[in-house]
Scaffold this motif. Structure first.
Motif: not given
Length: 163
Positions: A80-87, A101-111, A124-129
């Motif tokens: 998966v190439d996230i920057s080009r949004k392709c397989l 899908g409905p949301r932008e890519p993010a790093i999810c964590s268990v709160v 913001g620490v877990f939002k990829p640049e």
């Protein structure tokens, strides 16, 4: 279909008939939230992606949609190439555009983790640049580097003489 690089196993949603059977007691599937995922055996499916036919044994589990997990991607050399949004098919170099899908890519964590309060305070620490400009200062001031000595080495496999 959902391509989930965080899922170790590929899964297929159960039918009504599957749900009538008792769940497989030997299967041990766990969601990112650490809750158990019930499973009902396996199902061999055939599909076509990027002009190639794939046969794979999916786990029939309590999921809403078919999940292509890391096991499927690794076995067939897909990335998966996230920057080009392709397989990407790493064997043929073909690519297939993906929808996020409905949301932008993010790093999810268990709160509910013991450090969940920190995650809430600094989301913001877990939002990829993903689109950081080369040589631009980072937002957080942290830089990574690898110290090396001498010239680069050539990869193994008969490519001696590269400098």
């Amino acid at each position: 279909m959902l391509i989930d690089t965080g899922a170790m196993r590929s899964m297929f949603p159960p039918s009504r008939e599957d749900r009538r059977r008792p769940p497989d007691p030997t299967a041990s599937l766990t969601a990112a939230t650490r809750s158990p995922i019930l499973s009902y055996g396996t199902k061999l499916l055939s599909m076509s992606i990027l002009g190639r036919r794939y046969k794979w044994k999916f786990i029939v589990a309590d999921v809403r949609t078919l999940l292509l997990g890391a096991d499927f991607l690794a076995h067939f050399g897909l990335a998966v190439d996230i920057s080009r949004k392709c397989l990407l098919d790493t064997k043929s170099c073909k690519s297939l555009p993906l929808s996020l899908g409905p949301r932008e890519p993010a790093i999810c964590s268990v709160v509910s983790h013991q450090y969940g309060f920190l995650l809430k305070e600094f989301p913001g620490v877990f939002k990829p640049e993903l689109c950081q400009v080369p040589r631009a200062p980072t937002k957080h001031g942290i830089y990574h580097h690898i110290k090396t000595k001498g010239p680069p080495t050539a990869p193994s496999g008969g490519q001696e003489g590269l400098h």
